[in-house]
Design an enzyme around this catalytic site. Structure first.
Site, short mmCIF file in Angstrom:
data_model
loop_
_atom_site.label_atom_id
_atom_site.label_comp_id
_atom_site.label_asym_id
_atom_site.label_seq_id
_atom_site.Cartn_x
_atom_site.Cartn_y
_atom_site.Cartn_z
N HIS A 98 0.67 -1.09 -0.06
CA HIS A 98 0.08 0.11 0.12
C HIS A 98 1.08 1.24 0.00
O HIS A 98 1.79 1.29 0.38
CB HIS A 98 -1.07 -0.20 1.12
CG HIS A 98 -2.17 1.20 1.19
ND1 HIS A 98 -1.42 2.20 1.72
CD2 HIS A 98 -3.76 0.66 0.65
CE1 HIS A 98 -2.72 2.67 2.05
NE2 HIS A 98 -3.63 1.78 1.70
N ASP A 157 3.44 -4.81 8.44
CA ASP A 157 2.12 -4.15 8.10
C ASP A 157 0.74 -4.93 7.66
O ASP A 157 0.57 -5.36 6.70
CB ASP A 157 2.09 -3.57 6.54
CG ASP A 157 0.90 -2.26 6.26
OD1 ASP A 157 -0.11 -2.69 7.22
OD2 ASP A 157 0.81 -1.69 5.86
N GLN A 204 -4.52 -5.52 6.31
CA GLN A 204 -5.66 -7.09 6.04
C GLN A 204 -4.81 -7.91 6.75
O GLN A 204 -5.52 -8.95 6.10
CB GLN A 204 -5.02 -6.62 5.19
CG GLN A 204 -5.16 -5.60 3.54
CD GLN A 204 -6.38 -4.62 3.80
OE1 GLN A 204 -7.58 -5.42 3.89
NE2 GLN A 204 -6.79 -3.40 3.85
N LYS A 227 -9.65 -1.13 10.76
CA LYS A 227 -10.79 -2.24 9.81
C LYS A 227 -11.08 -3.38 10.64
O LYS A 227 -11.37 -4.41 9.30
CB LYS A 227 -9.38 -2.61 8.67
CG LYS A 227 -9.56 -1.10 7.68
CD LYS A 227 -7.89 -1.60 6.76
CE LYS A 227 -7.29 -0.55 6.53
NZ LYS A 227 -7.79 -0.44 5.55
N CYS A 254 -4.99 2.21 -3.76
CA CYS A 254 -3.67 2.80 -3.48
C CYS A 254 -2.56 1.60 -3.41
O CYS A 254 -1.51 2.10 -2.38
CB CYS A 254 -3.88 3.55 -1.61
SG CYS A 254 -5.05 4.71 -1.18
#
Ligand code: 7TS
Length: 408
Positions: free
Chosen positions: A125, A202, A205, A228, A366
């Site tokens: 991202h 990261d 997700q 999220k 993104c």
């Protein structure tokens, strides 16, 4: 369905899902952008503002003490969620973006210099690209990019070759937001650590879909967004190993992050407060704590199995539609079905689906470099959460049939 899991029951916990959009029952498949909030999270935020609102860590009065207790209890819940060793390894942030920027501006500025290298992947991202580019520009460091194959998997031999004494940090996504690929992070970390290189993951997700154990992974930093994970917007987490965070300078100065201030010398506060200058997002933290409770009350094993089944069901269904091509076909995927359609722009797909009450994201997500890798400008992306059902996928398929009809 896995025993004990009832997606309809879960769905009933999310008030926003109980509505018609454009005259059709809402089919929410944009969870990669942000997930919906269960009533328990909404109620907790209302309770906080209705009965408890006060600033934290400052007052001897009862409301302030209660707010502080709830704010810190939520931190303890987040520590439990990630299985971190200590509460003070959990820094509250406004989201993944801020978490990564803190690491870049604090750890990065302190430890990365001219000619040093930072490794990312081709499927990051933008928030795990741009902060490193800014640091590289400032320091004369170099950003290296691990390429991926046509399925959207990391080329591990290229990664291994890229690691060198110049490498100062590996910062890589746990799950790709554009493709859904679950990266082999255990191996990524093992190879980096063999060379003494720290790794940041990261997890924006990943955390909504799978149990994450930072100690088992042995990652050095782990970041994610609360919004999220069924929590409020404006919330996120930076986990770091205490010895790393302790040695890092703060990036923002102000109240809360100090022990004492004189015009001659300011002594910074201990972890985690050193990184939490100013009045924090207290209601957000408390709401995120409720989201963690909610997720844990259902149990990752239970809903991850449900989501995996849905993802397979969805992939099979989309593959059968002529003219549809799935982007991201790794056998190890979580939550994401990105696709393109021959001669139809993804924005048109999104608009027609919206008219059917179906929310997907269209665009580059993104993650422009991964679009360039697949030589496409954009995709349409259906992204799943625990409350999605096979009926949602069936509606998506009917929606795509409608797109074909409109364009034929
Ligand atoms: N990293 C990944 C892998 C992401 O998917 C996102 C947001 C971020 C970082 C940034 O998170 P934020 O909460 O700080 O904005 N991804 C998306 C998406 O896929 N669609 O909208 C936002």
């Amino acid at each position: 369905m896995p025993s004990g899991f009832d997606a309809e029951k879960i769905r009933a916990d999310f008030p926003v899902l109980q509505q018609l959009v454009n005259g059709k029952p809402l089919v929410y498949l944009d969870n990669g952008a942000t997930s919906q909030k269960p009533q328990a999270v909404i109620d907790e935020i209302v309770r906080y503002y209705t009965t408890e609102n006060a600033n934290v860590h400052r007052g001897v009065h009862t409301l302030s003490q209660n707010a502080t207790e709830d704010y810190e209890n939520a931190r303890a819940k987040l520590r439990g969620l990630l299985n971190a060793a200590d509460d003070h390894e959990i820094i509250y942030t406004s989201g993944t973006t801020q978490s990564i920027n803190i690491v870049a501006q604090s750890y990065g500025r302190q430890n990365i210099g001219e000619g040093d290298e930072i490794i990312v992947s081709n499927m990051e991202h933008h928030s795990n690209i741009v902060p490193w580019q800014m640091l590289c520009e400032e320091k004369g460091a170099v950003l290296r990019v691990v390429p991926i194959d046509d399925a959207g998997e990391l080329l591990m031999d290229e990664y291994e070759r890229m690691l060198s004494p110049r490498t100062k940090l590996v910062s890589i996504t746990h799950v790709s937001n554009a493709l859904g690929t679950i990266l082999p992070v255990e191996q990524v970390i093992e190879l980096a650590h063999a060379q003494g290189v720290p790794v940041m993951l990261d997890g924006a997700q990943a955390v909504p879909h799978m149990a994450v154990d930072v100690r088992k992974l042995d990652c050095d930093f782990y970041v994610f967004s609360g919004h999220k994970l069924f929590g409020p917007t404006g919330t996120g987490v930076l986990y770091g190993k205490a010895e790393l965070l302790d040695a890092m300078p703060p990036v923002q100065g102000g109240g809360e992050m100090i022990k004492s201030v004189t015009f001659e010398k300011t002594i910074y506060n201990d972890l985690p407060y050193k990184f939490e200058a100013g009045t924090p997002n207290i209601a957000g933290a408390v709401g995120l704590g409720a989201a963690v409770d909610y997720v844990q009350s259902i149990g990752y094993e239970t809903f991850a199995a449900h989501e995996e089944e849905l993802l397979e069901y969805g992939a099979r269904a989309l593959e059968q539609i002529g003219g549809v091509r799935i982007i991201g076909t790794s056998p190890r995927k979580a939550g994401i079905l990105s696709f393109v359609m021959e001669d139809i722009h993804p924005h048109d797909i999104g608009t027609i689906l919206d008219a059917e009450g179906i929310a997907v994201r269209t665009g580059h997500h993104c993650a422009q470099p991964v679009m360039q890798r697949f030589q496409i400008p954009a995709t349409a992306r259906a992204s799943l959460a625990m409350y999605n059902t096979k009926e949602d996928i069936d509606a998506l398929v009917r929606g795509i049939d409608r797109v074909i009809e409109v364009f034929s």
